[in-house]
Design an enzyme around this catalytic site. Structure first.
Site, short mmCIF file in Angstrom:
data_model
loop_
_atom_site.label_atom_id
_atom_site.label_comp_id
_atom_site.label_asym_id
_atom_site.label_seq_id
_atom_site.Cartn_x
_atom_site.Cartn_y
_atom_site.Cartn_z
N MET A 126 10.30 24.45 1.56
CA MET A 126 9.55 23.55 0.68
C MET A 126 10.47 22.71 -0.21
O MET A 126 10.20 21.52 -0.43
CB MET A 126 8.59 24.37 -0.19
CG MET A 126 7.69 23.50 -1.07
SD MET A 126 6.57 24.45 -2.09
CE MET A 126 5.43 25.08 -0.86
N ARG A 133 -10.76 0.20 14.54
CA ARG A 133 -10.87 0.87 13.23
C ARG A 133 -11.94 0.11 12.43
O ARG A 133 -13.10 0.17 12.75
CB ARG A 133 -9.50 0.89 12.53
CG ARG A 133 -8.47 1.70 13.28
CD ARG A 133 -7.23 2.09 12.46
NE ARG A 133 -6.73 1.07 11.55
CZ ARG A 133 -5.48 1.02 11.08
NH1 ARG A 133 -4.59 1.93 11.46
NH2 ARG A 133 -5.10 0.08 10.24
N LYS A 179 0.84 -1.21 0.00
CA LYS A 179 0.00 0.00 0.00
C LYS A 179 0.87 1.25 0.00
O LYS A 179 2.07 1.19 0.32
CB LYS A 179 -0.90 -0.01 1.23
CG LYS A 179 -0.13 0.05 2.55
CD LYS A 179 -1.03 -0.15 3.77
CE LYS A 179 -0.22 -0.10 5.06
NZ LYS A 179 -1.06 -0.44 6.22
N TYR A 206 14.46 30.66 6.41
CA TYR A 206 13.31 31.45 6.87
C TYR A 206 13.29 31.60 8.39
O TYR A 206 13.46 30.63 9.12
CB TYR A 206 12.01 30.79 6.44
CG TYR A 206 11.79 30.77 4.94
CD1 TYR A 206 11.95 31.92 4.17
CD2 TYR A 206 11.40 29.60 4.31
CE1 TYR A 206 11.73 31.89 2.80
CE2 TYR A 206 11.18 29.56 2.94
CZ TYR A 206 11.35 30.72 2.19
OH TYR A 206 11.13 30.68 0.84
C1 LIG Z 1 -0.31 -1.51 6.84
C2 LIG Z 1 -0.89 -2.79 7.26
C3 LIG Z 1 -0.09 -3.91 7.49
C4 LIG Z 1 1.41 -3.87 7.49
O1 LIG Z 1 1.86 -3.28 8.70
P1 LIG Z 1 3.42 -3.21 9.02
O2 LIG Z 1 3.49 -2.83 10.45
O3 LIG Z 1 3.99 -2.17 8.12
O4 LIG Z 1 3.95 -4.56 8.75
C5 LIG Z 1 -0.71 -5.11 7.76
N1 LIG Z 1 -2.06 -5.20 7.80
C6 LIG Z 1 -2.85 -4.13 7.61
C7 LIG Z 1 -4.33 -4.29 7.69
C8 LIG Z 1 -2.30 -2.88 7.34
O5 LIG Z 1 -3.10 -1.83 7.16
#
Ligand SMILES: *Cc1c(COP(=O)(O)O)cnc(C)c1O
Length: 398
Positions: free
Chosen positions: A338, A156, A58, A290
């Protein structure tokens, strides 16, 4: 670095041939060591020898580039790929990847039909989602691959224990109607990065109960899974049929308080470097960047590093971020802007075009992403994931 480079990927992950973009003249680059990624996958598989491995790619593979990393992970023996959004999962299919892909972050009206037709495994946490995927399956004339998610305590996504029996029963009915096949049952930890946290055992117990409920209802999933990177490394009883590894695969320790990457046989995959845009003498008492939060203590050389918060260098690391320039660790002088920041080279000299290494594996003396995380008050996950699309990814070890 002596390793062969195949290609450079520029903004938005679009692969481009080098063409006019001479790789030795890049302003900045994120070098992605796919050999390290493959060896990390092998190390993680050895940690969970009785389970399969889902490579979580992801968020553009945590900033490393989704498709090249997915391919490398599959070459190293990952059996599954994991994505958050259906769009990410569909992009894997569009790249020609045929391995099983699970995605989990859906909203009503999402691309269920495309997902069913692409043979993705979709995650369902609630009855509305089961309804939408069942309708898509009926319209497509296919059976959807569905994985049910239980909320065992993270709070969640996932069905609450009170909702789980109804969700399981509805999924079983949709199976009987030929609309879906429940391929997996899964959940996610809240505190696996704090070994011994009481929520870990509590979540495992809730998950086991959820599995029994599903079994009694007649579900026969291919895979049951719960472990992220920290649980893969520290909690064998959570491995079940599949471990879902993200950050550890990119060579970052998910439990830095327990051990760094080397302690777990992992090697950081990303090196972020840039070439100095300027190196010049300035007098003492000169304000820098800055707000003039830094003033030169005496006559010195200032080097300009041409990456900034648009490239993912955290502005929170103003005055604290480490960078290797002219053989030594320096600290960001004044604010990160930036597009650029400044370092004070003290009595040392450098030239425009010289390399500055923000982070990497650490074996050339450079800082690591973990060092930047400490400097910015965040976690190394965020440091690598936020590296912007303006920074070309250069793949080595292909
Ligand atoms: C991002 C994620 C993972 C991986 O987590 P890591 O700690 O990076 O290994 C696994 N399962 C779900 C549902 C996630 O959202």
């Amino acid at each position: 670095m002596g390793r062969q480079t195949r290609h450079v990927t520029v903004a938005q992950g679009r692969p481009e041939t080098l063409g006019a973009m001479d790789e030795t003249n890049l302003r900045a680059q994120a070098t992605i060591d796919l050999a390290a990624l493959r060896s990390n996958v092998a190390a993680l598989r050895a940690r969970a020898p009785r389970s399969g491995l889902m490579a979580v790619v992801k968020a553009d593979a945590y900033g490393h580039g989704m498709v090249p990393c997915a391919r490398a992970a599959l070459e190293a023996g990952a059996g599954w790929l994991g994505a958050a959004t259906p769009e990410e999962a569909l992009a894997l299919r569009a790249a020609g990847i045929t391995a099983p892909v699970l995605c989990w972050l859906w909203t009503p009206g999402g691309p269920w039909r495309a997902a069913v037709e692409a043979d993705l495994d979709v995650t369902v946490s609630a009855l509305w989602a089961l309804r939408e995927v069942s309708e898509a399956a009926a319209a497509a004339g296919r059976t959807a691959r569905v994985q049910l998610k239980a909320d065992t305590g993270l709070g969640r996504n996932g069905a609450q224990p009170a909702e789980w029996p109804d969700l399981v029963a509805a999924a079983r009915a949709a199976e009987a109607a030929g609309l879906v096949k429940v391929t997996g049952l899964w959940s996610h930890f809240a505190c696996a990065d704090e070994p011994g946290h009481p929520s870990i055992a509590a979540q495992l117990a809730v998950f086991r109960t959820a599995l029994e409920t599903a079994e009694r209802a007649g579900l026969r999933p291919e895979v049951r899974h719960m472990a992220n990177s920290p649980a893969t490394l520290t909690l064998p009883e959570a491995h079940f049929d599949l471990v879902r590894t993200g950050v550890a695969m990119y060579g970052i320790s998910p439990v830095p308080q327990v051990g760094g990457p080397a302690e777990f046989g992992l090697r950081p995959v990303m090196t972020l470097s840039a070439r100095l845009a300027s190196a010049k003498r300035v007098p003492g008492g000169h304000g820098v960047s800055y707000g003039h939060h830094y003033t030169t203590p005496g006559e010195t050389t200032l080097a300009l590093v041409p990456v900034g918060y648009a490239d993912g260098v955290p502005r929170h690391a103003s005055g604290t971020g480490p960078v290797l320039v002219a053989g030594k660790w320096r600290t960001v002088a004044g604010r990160v802007a930036m597009d650029q920041f400044v370092v004070d080279l003290g009595g040392d000299s450098a030239d425009a075009g010289d390399e500055a290494v923000l982070f990497g594996p650490g074996d050339r003396g450079e800082p690591t992403a973990e060092d930047w995380a400490r400097a910015a008050g965040t976690i190394a996950y965020e440091i690598v994931t936020r590296i912007g699309t303006r920074v070309p990814r250069v793949y080595v070890g292909t």
